[in-house]
Write a protein that holds these residues in place. Structure first.
Motif, mmCIF file in Angstrom:
data_model
loop_
_atom_site.group_PDB
_atom_site.id
_atom_site.type_symbol
_atom_site.label_atom_id
_atom_site.label_comp_id
_atom_site.label_asym_id
_atom_site.label_seq_id
_atom_site.Cartn_x
_atom_site.Cartn_y
_atom_site.Cartn_z
ATOM 1 N N THR A 235 6.759 6.112 0.904
ATOM 2 C CA THR A 235 5.820 7.126 1.349
ATOM 3 C C THR A 235 4.409 6.678 0.995
ATOM 4 O O THR A 235 4.216 5.641 0.344
ATOM 5 C CB THR A 235 6.134 8.496 0.707
ATOM 6 O OG1 THR A 235 5.313 9.498 1.306
ATOM 7 C CG2 THR A 235 5.878 8.473 -0.789
ATOM 8 N N HIS A 236 3.425 7.451 1.405
ATOM 9 C CA HIS A 236 2.035 7.164 1.081
ATOM 10 C C HIS A 236 1.680 7.771 -0.267
ATOM 11 O O HIS A 236 2.182 8.845 -0.620
ATOM 12 C CB HIS A 236 1.098 7.761 2.129
ATOM 13 C CG HIS A 236 1.091 7.019 3.415
ATOM 14 N ND1 HIS A 236 0.489 5.802 3.566
ATOM 15 C CD2 HIS A 236 1.616 7.319 4.623
ATOM 16 C CE1 HIS A 236 0.639 5.398 4.811
ATOM 17 N NE2 HIS A 236 1.335 6.288 5.470
ATOM 18 N N PRO A 237 0.789 7.129 -1.016
ATOM 19 C CA PRO A 237 0.320 7.752 -2.265
ATOM 20 C C PRO A 237 -0.288 9.132 -2.022
ATOM 21 O O PRO A 237 -0.151 10.025 -2.848
ATOM 22 C CB PRO A 237 -0.730 6.756 -2.774
ATOM 23 C CG PRO A 237 -0.347 5.450 -2.181
ATOM 24 C CD PRO A 237 0.214 5.785 -0.825
ATOM 25 N N GLU A 238 -0.952 9.300 -0.854
ATOM 26 C CA GLU A 238 -1.588 10.581 -0.550
ATOM 27 C C GLU A 238 -0.575 11.660 -0.178
ATOM 28 O O GLU A 238 -0.864 12.850 -0.289
ATOM 29 C CB GLU A 238 -2.582 10.426 0.618
ATOM 30 C CG GLU A 238 -3.720 9.470 0.345
ATOM 31 C CD GLU A 238 -3.378 8.057 0.798
ATOM 32 O OE1 GLU A 238 -2.172 7.771 1.008
ATOM 33 O OE2 GLU A 238 -4.307 7.231 0.916
ATOM 34 N N SER A 239 0.604 11.254 0.277
ATOM 35 C CA SER A 239 1.582 12.217 0.794
ATOM 36 C C SER A 239 2.579 12.680 -0.254
ATOM 37 O O SER A 239 3.129 13.778 -0.143
ATOM 38 C CB SER A 239 2.348 11.600 1.972
ATOM 39 O OG SER A 239 1.474 11.242 3.006
ATOM 40 N N ARG A 240 2.830 11.872 -1.249
ATOM 41 C CA ARG A 240 3.956 12.172 -2.139
ATOM 42 C C ARG A 240 3.742 13.442 -2.964
ATOM 43 O O ARG A 240 4.692 14.015 -3.485
ATOM 44 C CB ARG A 240 4.217 10.989 -3.072
ATOM 45 C CG ARG A 240 3.067 10.632 -3.990
ATOM 46 C CD ARG A 240 3.458 9.512 -4.931
ATOM 47 N NE ARG A 240 2.322 9.050 -5.717
ATOM 48 C CZ ARG A 240 2.416 8.210 -6.734
ATOM 49 N NH1 ARG A 240 3.599 7.744 -7.078
ATOM 50 N NH2 ARG A 240 1.348 7.831 -7.402
ATOM 51 N N HIS A 241 2.465 13.892 -3.102
ATOM 52 C CA HIS A 241 2.206 15.090 -3.892
ATOM 53 C C HIS A 241 2.294 16.370 -3.068
ATOM 54 O O HIS A 241 2.230 17.459 -3.632
ATOM 55 C CB HIS A 241 0.823 14.985 -4.542
ATOM 56 C CG HIS A 241 0.666 13.796 -5.436
ATOM 57 N ND1 HIS A 241 1.462 13.594 -6.548
ATOM 58 C CD2 HIS A 241 -0.159 12.729 -5.366
ATOM 59 C CE1 HIS A 241 1.113 12.444 -7.144
ATOM 60 N NE2 HIS A 241 0.133 11.913 -6.439
ATOM 61 N N HIS B 92 0.815 -1.215 0.000
ATOM 62 C CA HIS B 92 0.000 0.000 0.000
ATOM 63 C C HIS B 92 0.851 1.269 0.000
ATOM 64 O O HIS B 92 0.311 2.371 -0.087
ATOM 65 C CB HIS B 92 -0.942 0.015 1.214
ATOM 66 C CG HIS B 92 -0.241 0.105 2.525
ATOM 67 N ND1 HIS B 92 0.369 -0.979 3.126
ATOM 68 C CD2 HIS B 92 -0.024 1.159 3.356
ATOM 69 C CE1 HIS B 92 0.901 -0.605 4.267
ATOM 70 N NE2 HIS B 92 0.683 0.686 4.432
ATOM 71 N N LEU B 93 2.184 1.113 0.070
ATOM 72 C CA LEU B 93 3.075 2.260 0.018
ATOM 73 C C LEU B 93 3.729 2.348 -1.353
ATOM 74 O O LEU B 93 3.851 1.355 -2.060
ATOM 75 C CB LEU B 93 4.151 2.152 1.099
ATOM 76 C CG LEU B 93 3.667 2.023 2.540
ATOM 77 C CD1 LEU B 93 4.851 1.841 3.480
ATOM 78 C CD2 LEU B 93 2.836 3.227 2.963
ATOM 79 N N VAL B 94 4.145 3.545 -1.723
ATOM 80 C CA VAL B 94 4.884 3.734 -2.967
ATOM 81 C C VAL B 94 6.310 4.108 -2.605
ATOM 82 O O VAL B 94 6.575 4.658 -1.540
ATOM 83 C CB VAL B 94 4.250 4.833 -3.849
ATOM 84 C CG1 VAL B 94 2.870 4.421 -4.305
ATOM 85 C CG2 VAL B 94 4.180 6.160 -3.103
#
Length: 290
Positions: free
Chosen positions: A266-272, A159-161
């Motif tokens: 990191t999280h998909p939601e956090s990387r941006h 679930h992490l990228v």
């Protein structure tokens, strides 16, 4: 529990729920929000009464979020990201990145790789701040309690990228001025051992040592490199920590059985998020393994 008629979830409600999901306890959530634990408790009670549903399970270790709480926390993260993007757009100097980035890693990776990389990043973005957490688990990142993880693992959570930095190679080292000069001395039982057996029983270096030297009783110490350099014994150490030091000598070739992988996650939601993206991109470029 009966829901209030057409209860409207507010941005503050989402902020409270996100803090409790991340913190896991009323006290930790209160610290994040700048209020006391009793205020968080009253807010949670009000939200749950309004929705007519329990959002958390109270356990001995803290508050475990239910599925709806996690879903609402996801919306809160999107709101958080949108707010940060708006603030970045409004900055008079948009090239300057600011804010705090939470990083979780291990002691060895922090001191050997991450800290030197962050030092150079601060010269580019002096307004960036860092919260550093060290431990041997991914729990804090899984709970969204951190923005970035730098971890030694062969199986990063799906679930992490992230980016695969490379293999972490290790070898057997001893003090340069000690009595152990070559690997055959170790095989002959002429060396004390320093190893983190009790603290990390499943660590690859511990498993390797128990397989090849089962009768050895090591000094169970985490600071293997520093104590080895003082001549207190031999130990398995990552090359990125030991290479270049003049007070230790390598006794073996890299031990393939002990090798693991370094991941930047990191999280998909956090990387941006702009602040997270700046740190993640810098670490992806600068973390190098021998």
């Amino acid at each position: 529990m009966v829901a209030s008629t057409q209860y409207q979830v507010t941005p503050r409600d989402l902020e409270v729920l996100l803090a409790l999901v991340r913190g896991g306890t009323l006290a930790s959530a209160g610290e994040r929000l700048g209020v006391d634990a009793s205020t968080v408790f009253r807010s949670l009670q009000r939200i749950e009464r309004g929705l007519g549903r329990a959002l958390f399970e109270r356990t001995r270790s803290g508050y475990a979020p239910a599925e709806l709480a996690l879903e609402l926390a996801g919306h809160a993260e999107q709101m958080e990201a949108a707010l940060e993007a708006a603030r970045s757009s409004a900055e008079s100097t948009p090239s300057q990145v600011s804010g705090t980035v939470r990083i979780t890693t291990t002691d060895t990776v922090l001191h050997g790789l991450v800290a030197p990389a962050l030092r150079s990043l601060r010269t580019v973005h002096p307004l960036l701040g860092f919260e550093l957490h060290t431990g041997n688990e991914l729990a804090s990142l899984t709970r969204r309690d951190a923005d970035i993880a730098v971890r030694a693992t062969k199986r990063p959570p799906q679930h992490l990228v992230g980016k695969h930095i490379g293999p972490i190679r290790v070898a057997l080292y001893a003090a340069k001025r000690g009595g152990v000069r070559k690997f055959s001395d170790v095989q002959a039982g002429k060396a004390d051992w320093i190893a983190p057996d009790d603290a990390l029983p499943d660590h690859p270096s511990v498993v390797w040592r128990k397989r090849h030297f089962p009768k050895v009783v090591p000094r169970s110490i985490l600071s293997v490199l520093e104590l080895g350099a003082l001549g207190l014994g031999v130990g398995v150490v990552p090359l990125f920590l030991a290479e270049g030091r003049r007070d230790v000598v390598r006794l073996s070739e890299p031990l393939a059985e002990c090798e693991t992988e370094l991941w930047l996650l990191t999280h998909p939601e956090s990387r941006h998020l702009r602040r997270v993206g700046a740190v993640y991109g810098h670490l992806a470029k600068t973390l190098n393994l021998p």
